[in-house]
Design an enzyme around this catalytic site. Structure first.
Site, PDB file in Angstrom:
ATOM      1  N   HIS A   4      47.849  66.376 -33.742  1.00  0.00           N
ATOM      2  CA  HIS A   4      48.737  66.000 -34.840  1.00  0.00           C
ATOM      3  C   HIS A   4      49.949  66.916 -34.884  1.00  0.00           C
ATOM      4  CE1 HIS A   4      44.970  64.130 -36.231  1.00  0.00           C
ATOM      5  NE2 HIS A   4      45.748  63.295 -36.900  1.00  0.00           N
TER       6      HIS A   4
ATOM      7  N   ASP B 153      45.867  56.277 -30.138  1.00  0.00           N
ATOM      8  CA  ASP B 153      45.920  57.045 -31.376  1.00  0.00           C
ATOM      9  C   ASP B 153      47.342  56.897 -31.937  1.00  0.00           C
ATOM     10  OD1 ASP B 153      45.094  58.687 -33.442  1.00  0.00           O
ATOM     11  OD2 ASP B 153      44.243  60.215 -32.134  1.00  0.00           O
TER      12      ASP B 153
END
Length: 504
Positions: free
Chosen positions: A181, A255
């Site tokens: 992230h 993702d």
């Protein structure tokens, strides 16, 4: 379908909030986006969420693919109407694989009442001795065979009740040194190491018939030596290995393509085209309208220019359509509500998982009959970005009641998730005047202030018990004589299990 409709079917977008705006409807109409991923920001109540999805589909006049991340433990997007189970590491530590299959069945029944088609779970990453900052308790453990058994059982449970499971994060990132992230991790593992340790759970998921597999963003230079090519962009890893060598015929999902790891490499439009070219079917762009529009435009351009072939687009859409067709109804099972057996199962998993990591001095437990000082982190401060159970929003109230059940009347100090020096000194003063101090410790291996808090309390010379709240790596910091216990997470059922392990 037109080219625009085909491209749209591959796009799965997030919505910005809990209410449907005209600009949201316009985005989905103009991009023909085929799906929605639900986040905490979309949830106010079960009734509101059901209304949001109903309004969106009615405004579009077509069926969407609805997904969410409902991993259990730390990663939960719905605050009501579902059972909050312990983290996967707790499930693995419980030793009972039937728990996981039953958990999957309960999750499916609860999520289908919300109209959710796909759960982006379970996490099948395998831990190693190296700390994993983002996976940790989200994994079932270090043993590939155990991860495979528990993951496959949960997949079977979910899919037996009409909810599609999604195994993640292929080809395995339980040993990633960095959270994708935030930045771009590099994992140097060879194919031999991956096949020995990290890939077996995904092979087990495929054998169990998992409906979807999600890939990961790290670089794997020993698997694909092409410069700056993470698994997300690697045709060798996604198409040649997952699709062809392993023979996976289900839906392959990227993702989120707005993550920091991807932003380090290229703009989101290029990322979407590269991920599609690697062999993904569903392409996730989860947060901003500008990025979502760029993704749609870039994917259209890639197909119009023949950079991406039409036959692969059509094959992807066919797989996505098959996934949607598994559920002819949007909402199943009546209004959203937790299953009756959910909470007893969550408590059973947490209870069996509670583990003594260090026995401590002989008299530590006896000292809980005297003056007890409790130092506990302020979880309520995370409520704007993490689902916090209502009873934990009042930390001191929860502790007073939970410890009172064991006849303990503690003096309680609530400190910041990363305590300041003044809070650390107040904690030391509390420990000094107590017969025993109980520290609930949150990731001292990641947060230096929590390591300082632990060391300061260990230096007071007073009896000390430490409950490890999240990843178990902090056990290495406990000095001789300190009692250490963990339930591999901090959900209420796990906190209750820790206290029972200490005091029952």
């Amino acid at each position: 379908m037109t080219l625009e409709e085909l491209v749209g079917q591959r796009l799965l977008f997030g919505l910005p909030g809990p209410t449907l705006r005209p600009e949201d409807v316009r985005l989905f109409k103009e991009t023909r986006a085929g799906g929605v991923i639900l986040y905490r920001r979309n949830f106010e109540s079960p009734t509101q969420l059901v209304g949001l999805l109903t309004q969106l589909e009615e405004a579009l006049g077509r069926r969407l693919l609805i997904a969410t991340d409902h991993e259990g433990g730390r990663v939960i997007m719905l605050r009501e109407g579902v059972t909050i189970f312990p983290d996967n590491l707790a499930a693995g530590a419980s030793g009972d694989v039937f728990f996981s299959e039953r958990q999957g069945r309960i999750e499916a029944q609860e999520l289908r009442r919300f109209g959710i088609d796909v759960n982006f779970a379970p996490v099948l990453d395998v831990l190693t001795d190296a700390p994993s900052p983002n996976i940790g308790i989200r994994s079932y453990g270090k043993d590939p065979a155990l991860v495979a058994r528990f993951g496959a059982a949960r997949i079977r449970g979910m899919q037996s009740r009409g909810l599609s499971a999604c195994a993640k994060h292929f080809p395995g990132k339980g040993h990633s040194p960095l959270d994708a992230h935030l930045g771009l991790p590099t994992i140097p593992s060879t194919w031999d190491e991956m096949k020995r340790t990290h890939l077996p759970p995904f092979q087990a998921a495929i054998e169990a018939g998992v409906d979807a597999v999600m890939t990961s963003h790290p670089l794997y230079p020993a698997l694909d030596p092409t410069p700056l090519t993470p698994a997300t962009f690697s045709r060798l890893i996604v198409d040649e290995y997952l699709r062809r060598e392993l023979g996976y015929s289900g839906v392959i999902v990227s993702d989120d393509l707005e993550m920091g790891a991807v932003r380090e490499l290229c703009p989101v439009g290029e990322a979407v085209a590269r991920a599609a070219g690697a062999g993904h079917d569903l392409l996730l762009v989860c947060h901003t309208e500008a990025a979502q529009r760029q993704a749609c435009s870039a994917l259209l351009d890639a197909h119009r220019s023949k950079r991406l072939p039409l036959n692969e687009l059509e094959a992807s859409v066919e797989r996505i359509q098959r996934l949607k067709a598994k559920r002819p109804l949007r909402f199943e099972g009546g209004p959203p509500r937790p299953e009756i057996g959910g909470m007893p199962l969550a408590k059973a998993i947490a209870s069996q998982a509670a583990t003594l990591v260090q026995p401590g001095s002989a008299d530590v437990k006896k000292r809980f009959n005297g003056a007890v000082g409790v130092i506990f982190p302020r979880f309520s401060s995370l409520a704007d970005r993490v689902t916090i159970e209502p009873s934990l929003l009042d930390e001191a109230g929860y502790l007073s009641v939970a410890l009172g059940l064991f006849g303990v009347r503690p003096e309680i100090l609530i400190v910041a998730m990363e305590p300041a020096d003044a809070e650390i000194e107040r904690a030391a003063e509390l420990a000094t005047r107590s017969d025993v101090a109980l520290l609930f410790l949150f990731d001292a291996h990641l947060y230096p202030s929590n390591r300082r808090l632990l060391d300061r309390l260990q230096g007071t010379g007073r009896a000390l018990a430490v409950a490890l709240l999240r990843n178990p790596y902090d056990a290495a910091y406990l000095r001789p004589g300190v009692l250490g216990v963990t339930a591999f997470g901090w959900r209420i059922c796990q906190l209750d299990a820790v206290l029972a392990r200490l005091l029952a």
